[in-house]
Enzyme design. Sequence first.
Site, PDB file in Angstrom:
ATOM      1  N   ARG A 179       0.891  -1.139  -0.030  1.00 44.93           N
ATOM      2  CA  ARG A 179       0.099   0.231   0.098  1.00 44.93           C
ATOM      3  C   ARG A 179       0.952   1.278   0.026  1.00 44.93           C
ATOM      4  O   ARG A 179       2.075   1.069   0.188  1.00 44.93           O
ATOM      5  CB  ARG A 179      -1.066   0.140   1.065  1.00 44.93           C
ATOM      6  CG  ARG A 179      -0.789  -0.655   2.511  1.00 44.93           C
ATOM      7  CD  ARG A 179       0.562   0.073   3.273  1.00 44.93           C
ATOM      8  NE  ARG A 179       0.345   1.484   3.539  1.00 44.93           N
ATOM      9  CZ  ARG A 179       1.090   2.399   3.503  1.00 44.93           C
ATOM     10  NH1 ARG A 179       2.331   1.871   3.712  1.00 44.93           N
ATOM     11  NH2 ARG A 179       0.799   3.788   3.628  1.00 44.93           N
ATOM     12  N   GLY A 180       0.193   2.349  -0.064  1.00 46.75           N
ATOM     13  CA  GLY A 180       0.947   3.651  -0.286  1.00 46.75           C
ATOM     14  C   GLY A 180       1.167   3.749  -1.820  1.00 46.75           C
ATOM     15  O   GLY A 180       1.377   2.953  -2.758  1.00 46.75           O
ATOM     16  N   ARG A 205      -7.183  -0.362  -7.189  1.00 49.86           N
ATOM     17  CA  ARG A 205      -7.627   0.665  -5.898  1.00 49.86           C
ATOM     18  C   ARG A 205      -7.824   2.173  -6.702  1.00 49.86           C
ATOM     19  O   ARG A 205      -7.148   2.247  -7.636  1.00 49.86           O
ATOM     20  CB  ARG A 205      -6.363   0.786  -4.865  1.00 49.86           C
ATOM     21  CG  ARG A 205      -6.498  -0.316  -3.769  1.00 49.86           C
ATOM     22  CD  ARG A 205      -5.486   0.067  -2.677  1.00 49.86           C
ATOM     23  NE  ARG A 205      -6.243   0.881  -1.802  1.00 49.86           N
ATOM     24  CZ  ARG A 205      -5.693   1.286  -0.602  1.00 49.86           C
ATOM     25  NH1 ARG A 205      -4.220   1.268  -0.499  1.00 49.86           N
ATOM     26  NH2 ARG A 205      -6.142   2.138   0.118  1.00 49.86           N
ATOM     27  N   ASP A 228      -1.983  10.914  -1.983  1.00 49.28           N
ATOM     28  CA  ASP A 228      -2.403   9.850  -3.028  1.00 49.28           C
ATOM     29  C   ASP A 228      -2.688  10.410  -4.386  1.00 49.28           C
ATOM     30  O   ASP A 228      -2.681   9.803  -5.532  1.00 49.28           O
ATOM     31  CB  ASP A 228      -3.566   9.085  -2.473  1.00 49.28           C
ATOM     32  CG  ASP A 228      -2.962   8.079  -1.487  1.00 49.28           C
ATOM     33  OD1 ASP A 228      -2.826   8.374  -0.320  1.00 49.28           O
ATOM     34  OD2 ASP A 228      -3.036   6.857  -1.991  1.00 49.28           O
TER      35      ASP A 228
HETATM   36  O1  MRU Z   1      -4.326   3.217   2.293  1.00 48.34           O
HETATM   37  P1  MRU Z   1      -2.979   3.284   2.178  1.00 48.34           P
HETATM   38  O2  MRU Z   1      -2.174   2.944   3.372  1.00 48.34           O
HETATM   39  O3  MRU Z   1      -2.585   3.062   0.563  1.00 48.34           O
HETATM   40  O4  MRU Z   1      -2.862   5.090   2.411  1.00 48.34           O
HETATM   41  C1  MRU Z   1      -1.547   5.477   2.020  1.00 48.34           C
HETATM   42  C2  MRU Z   1      -1.496   7.036   2.272  1.00 48.34           C
HETATM   43  O5  MRU Z   1      -2.489   7.548   2.437  1.00 48.34           O
HETATM   44  C3  MRU Z   1      -0.119   7.757   2.125  1.00 48.34           C
HETATM   45  O6  MRU Z   1      -0.319   8.623   2.858  1.00 48.34           O
HETATM   46  C4  MRU Z   1      -0.004   8.116   0.775  1.00 48.34           C
HETATM   47  O7  MRU Z   1      -0.250   7.059  -0.307  1.00 48.34           O
HETATM   48  C5  MRU Z   1       1.372   8.630   0.231  1.00 48.34           C
HETATM   49  S1  MRU Z   1       2.656   7.385   0.548  1.00 48.34           S
HETATM   50  C6  MRU Z   1       4.130   7.851  -0.156  1.00 48.34           C
END
Ligand code: MRU
Length: 352
Positions: free
Chosen positions: A53-54, A96, A240
């Site tokens: 994730r991220g 996603r 994101d």
């Molecule tokens: O649901 P996630 O864990 O994928 O959400 C991730 C985030 O909101 C992060 O802050 C974002 O992707 C930036 S990661 C460098």
Amino acid sequence: MNHPSPDSRIRPVSWVNGVVEMLDQRLLPEQETYVRLQTSHEIAGAIHDMVVRGAPAIGIAAAYGVVLAVRQVINAGSADWQTAIEPLMQQLAEARPTAVNLHWAITRMRRRFTEVTDDPEAGLLAEARAIQAEDVEANRRMGELGAAVIGRVDAVLTHCNAGALATGGYGTALGVVRSLYAKQHLAMVYACETRPWLQGSRLTAWELSIDQIPVTLIADSVAATLMQAGKISWVIVGADRIAANGDVANKIGTYAHAVCARHPRHHGVRFMVVAPTSTFDPQTASGKQIPIEVRDGRELTHFRGRPIAPVAAHSHNPVFDVTPADLIDCIVTEKGVIQRPDQAKIQALLAR
Ligand code: MRU
């Protein structure tokens, strides 16, 4: 004397011996377990289920997913691999909805299709590896740029995990933290636990502690009190998707921190977003048009399969929110820093 190197040994996604290896982030911090994925379908599932994730990390995973997809369609004897691969790419793109890096990476891979006809798998693997290497390089650059903006502070607050775990292997918001700490310009990182999936407590606190950066874990609702007590100089987060006007979609709870930080009659805390240019989406005019993922309510009502709420309760689980551009002091990218972001400044930066 500087602290040791700001680098991290953490790599959430790697290409190893012809398959994709992923650190299963659902199991952290209890277990550091790596899974091996051999098909694009498995990669799409891993993105959807948050093994990885991220935003940048899921883009990198999808790029490797395209390499696996090419292998699959060629092994299946497809005469026209470029057409046969499209449904597999579509499945990756839909894994996603909010992080635009996923679409960015797939589009970049598709652009290489016409140039790699001799050995498509090898050519596309080189491109996926380049995407990962460039992401780490961009993170290091943003780390330096963000640290220069901040100077020297006692403590910053971060939300979710925008670290090595969420990127090619260094971090956006945590890249700035790494750079500050290496210069001895930062004493403490406050990490919000980040309900409901606990990216802050399970991932950020883990990542910083294994890299020996001091971290204090707080419940999300403690952030306002810390700001009121004057303990926080900057909130630093990732993103994101950044719309054309500078509105930023990030993990649910980010908007509340921005309001709290920037409210003129209250805390005067500064708010920094750190994101590579692959996170900008010039096609989306404002945050209102950013698709916000709503995940299964069981993430709220259950913890690792065990109920923590009455079965009769309804649940609502949007996992991102939008922070309007006018609450953001600066956006740090690998191409430079945008102070008080707006559409014109973003356009000028992306055109560089
Ligand atoms: O649901 P996630 O864990 O994928 O959400 C991730 C985030 O909101 C992060 O802050 C974002 O992707 C930036 S990661 C460098």
